[in-house]
Design a protein around this motif. Structure first.
Motif, PDB file in Angstrom:
ATOM      1  N   LEU A  99       0.313   1.803  -2.552  1.00  0.00           N
ATOM      2  CA  LEU A  99       0.965   2.772  -2.207  1.00  0.00           C
ATOM      3  C   LEU A  99       2.066   3.212  -3.111  1.00  0.00           C
ATOM      4  N   ALA A 100       2.818   1.700  -3.194  1.00  0.00           N
ATOM      5  CA  ALA A 100       3.980   1.427  -4.106  1.00  0.00           C
ATOM      6  C   ALA A 100       3.778   2.057  -5.327  1.00  0.00           C
ATOM      7  N   ARG A 101       2.408   1.646  -5.722  1.00  0.00           N
ATOM      8  CA  ARG A 101       2.123   1.650  -7.173  1.00  0.00           C
ATOM      9  C   ARG A 101       1.570   2.890  -7.813  1.00  0.00           C
ATOM     10  N   ALA A 102       1.177   3.733  -6.866  1.00  0.00           N
ATOM     11  CA  ALA A 102       0.416   4.912  -7.143  1.00  0.00           C
ATOM     12  C   ALA A 102       1.188   5.964  -7.707  1.00  0.00           C
ATOM     13  N   PRO A 103       1.072   6.503  -8.905  1.00  0.00           N
ATOM     14  CA  PRO A 103       1.892   7.225  -9.835  1.00  0.00           C
ATOM     15  C   PRO A 103       2.031   8.823  -8.792  1.00  0.00           C
ATOM     16  N   GLU A 154      -7.707   3.973   2.194  1.00  0.00           N
ATOM     17  CA  GLU A 154      -9.343   3.664   2.142  1.00  0.00           C
ATOM     18  C   GLU A 154      -9.674   2.862   0.978  1.00  0.00           C
ATOM     19  N   HIS A 155      -9.402   3.102  -0.309  1.00  0.00           N
ATOM     20  CA  HIS A 155     -10.089   2.420  -1.397  1.00  0.00           C
ATOM     21  C   HIS A 155      -9.736   0.947  -1.404  1.00  0.00           C
ATOM     22  N   GLU A 156      -8.435   0.624  -1.010  1.00  0.00           N
ATOM     23  CA  GLU A 156      -7.881  -0.752  -0.740  1.00  0.00           C
ATOM     24  C   GLU A 156      -8.481  -1.449   0.386  1.00  0.00           C
ATOM     25  N   ALA A 157      -8.593  -0.715   1.373  1.00  0.00           N
ATOM     26  CA  ALA A 157      -9.491  -1.416   2.442  1.00  0.00           C
ATOM     27  C   ALA A 157     -10.927  -1.739   2.107  1.00  0.00           C
ATOM     28  N   GLU A 158     -11.391  -0.841   1.426  1.00  0.00           N
ATOM     29  CA  GLU A 158     -12.700  -1.193   1.115  1.00  0.00           C
ATOM     30  C   GLU A 158     -12.855  -2.292  -0.201  1.00  0.00           C
ATOM     31  N   ARG A 159     -11.868  -2.247  -0.873  1.00  0.00           N
ATOM     32  CA  ARG A 159     -11.606  -3.460  -1.969  1.00  0.00           C
ATOM     33  C   ARG A 159     -11.467  -4.633  -1.387  1.00  0.00           C
ATOM     34  N   LEU A 160     -10.715  -4.717  -0.038  1.00  0.00           N
ATOM     35  CA  LEU A 160     -10.384  -6.192   0.602  1.00  0.00           C
ATOM     36  C   LEU A 160     -11.590  -6.496   1.476  1.00  0.00           C
ATOM     37  N   GLY A 161     -12.533  -5.316   1.659  1.00  0.00           N
ATOM     38  CA  GLY A 161     -13.768  -5.618   2.596  1.00  0.00           C
ATOM     39  C   GLY A 161     -13.452  -5.574   4.086  1.00  0.00           C
ATOM     40  N   ARG A 162     -12.511  -4.768   4.393  1.00  0.00           N
ATOM     41  CA  ARG A 162     -11.744  -4.564   5.782  1.00  0.00           C
ATOM     42  C   ARG A 162     -12.057  -3.267   6.328  1.00  0.00           C
ATOM     43  N   LEU A 174      -0.832   5.966   8.917  1.00  0.00           N
ATOM     44  CA  LEU A 174       0.270   6.132   7.966  1.00  0.00           C
ATOM     45  C   LEU A 174       1.261   7.175   8.504  1.00  0.00           C
ATOM     46  N   THR A 175       2.481   6.550   8.085  1.00  0.00           N
ATOM     47  CA  THR A 175       3.458   7.233   8.753  1.00  0.00           C
ATOM     48  C   THR A 175       4.628   7.699   7.517  1.00  0.00           C
ATOM     49  N   GLY A 176       5.359   8.722   7.645  1.00  0.00           N
ATOM     50  CA  GLY A 176       6.370   9.129   6.693  1.00  0.00           C
ATOM     51  C   GLY A 176       6.096  10.566   5.973  1.00  0.00           C
ATOM     52  N   TRP A 177       6.438  10.839   4.926  1.00  0.00           N
ATOM     53  CA  TRP A 177       6.381  12.192   4.536  1.00  0.00           C
ATOM     54  C   TRP A 177       5.848  12.423   3.119  1.00  0.00           C
ATOM     55  N   VAL A 178       5.361  13.408   2.751  1.00  0.00           N
ATOM     56  CA  VAL A 178       4.789  13.471   1.347  1.00  0.00           C
ATOM     57  C   VAL A 178       5.116  15.250   0.898  1.00  0.00           C
ATOM     58  N   VAL A 218       0.125  18.568   0.366  1.00  0.00           N
ATOM     59  CA  VAL A 218      -1.117  17.982   1.183  1.00  0.00           C
ATOM     60  C   VAL A 218      -2.096  17.271   0.102  1.00  0.00           C
ATOM     61  N   ASP A 219      -2.068  17.807  -1.097  1.00  0.00           N
ATOM     62  CA  ASP A 219      -2.716  16.824  -2.179  1.00  0.00           C
ATOM     63  C   ASP A 219      -2.484  15.535  -2.150  1.00  0.00           C
ATOM     64  N   VAL A 220      -1.014  15.341  -2.152  1.00  0.00           N
ATOM     65  CA  VAL A 220      -0.563  13.821  -2.085  1.00  0.00           C
ATOM     66  C   VAL A 220      -0.879  13.112  -0.770  1.00  0.00           C
ATOM     67  N   ARG A 221      -0.953  13.834   0.191  1.00  0.00           N
ATOM     68  CA  ARG A 221      -1.355  13.254   1.771  1.00  0.00           C
ATOM     69  C   ARG A 221      -2.765  12.623   1.401  1.00  0.00           C
ATOM     70  N   GLU A 222      -3.549  13.509   0.717  1.00  0.00           N
ATOM     71  CA  GLU A 222      -5.121  13.218   0.450  1.00  0.00           C
ATOM     72  C   GLU A 222      -5.157  11.844  -0.543  1.00  0.00           C
ATOM     73  N   ALA A 223      -4.133  11.924  -1.274  1.00  0.00           N
ATOM     74  CA  ALA A 223      -4.274  10.863  -2.313  1.00  0.00           C
ATOM     75  C   ALA A 223      -3.712   9.719  -1.589  1.00  0.00           C
ATOM     76  N   ALA A 224      -2.852   9.813  -0.669  1.00  0.00           N
ATOM     77  CA  ALA A 224      -2.286   8.520   0.186  1.00  0.00           C
ATOM     78  C   ALA A 224      -3.489   7.896   0.958  1.00  0.00           C
ATOM     79  N   VAL A 225      -4.143   8.700   1.441  1.00  0.00           N
ATOM     80  CA  VAL A 225      -5.380   8.560   2.569  1.00  0.00           C
ATOM     81  C   VAL A 225      -6.398   7.709   1.469  1.00  0.00           C
ATOM     82  N   ARG A 226      -6.814   8.303   0.430  1.00  0.00           N
ATOM     83  CA  ARG A 226      -7.832   7.816  -0.428  1.00  0.00           C
ATOM     84  C   ARG A 226      -7.035   6.349  -0.887  1.00  0.00           C
ATOM     85  N   ALA A 227      -6.109   6.455  -1.237  1.00  0.00           N
ATOM     86  CA  ALA A 227      -5.622   5.027  -1.732  1.00  0.00           C
ATOM     87  C   ALA A 227      -5.641   3.955  -0.507  1.00  0.00           C
TER      88      ALA A 227
END
Length: 125
Positions: free
Chosen positions: A51-55, A96-104, A78-82, A85-94
């Motif tokens: 989340l910190a690295r995502a441009p 999801e993707h990282e959790a999938e990569r970690l196998g969790r 996920l807490t905070g502000w964006v 709505v597109d950025v919100r979806e990008a945060a959720v996708r990020a």
């Protein structure tokens, strides 16, 4: 020493054994809880990094808060502000993707506010 008879001695030994077992169970519970808290903290850190690295999330404040449920499946809130709505979806996708990569497998709860012009707009729960 009439109180040192068979029945009173048996009651005393049973009380000591019971108290010992309760202490052992309590220690095991606290150890398991501590391991779960450590695991949740590691997962929270692992999900925060992308989340910190995502441009596309630049200029927003998104923080994942991880808690473990009884069944062991982590809950990521996920807490905070964006800004949109597109950025919100990008945060959720990020996340999801990282959790999938970690196998969790995780359950994501979206509590992000979209701050658009006049103030925050919440997504219906």
């Amino acid at each position: 020493m009439d109180w040192f008879t068979g029945p009173s001695l048996a009651v005393g030994i049973a009380a000591v054994v019971t108290i010992g077992m309760l202490i052992a169970l309590g220690v095991r519970y606290l150890e398991a809880r501590s391991r779960g808290d450590e695991e949740a903290a590691r997962l929270q850190l692992a999900l925060s990094e992308p989340l910190a690295r995502a441009p596309e999330l630049a200029g927003s404040a998104v923080r994942p808060v991880v808690s473990l449920s009884v069944n062991g499946r982590p809950r990521v809130e996920l807490t905070g502000w964006v800004p949109s709505v597109d950025v919100r979806e990008a945060a959720v996708r990020a996340v999801e993707h990282e959790a999938e990569r970690l196998g969790r497998p995780v359950r994501i709860v979206d509590r992000l506010d979209v701050v658009a012009g006049g103030g925050p707009v919440r997504r219906p729960a």
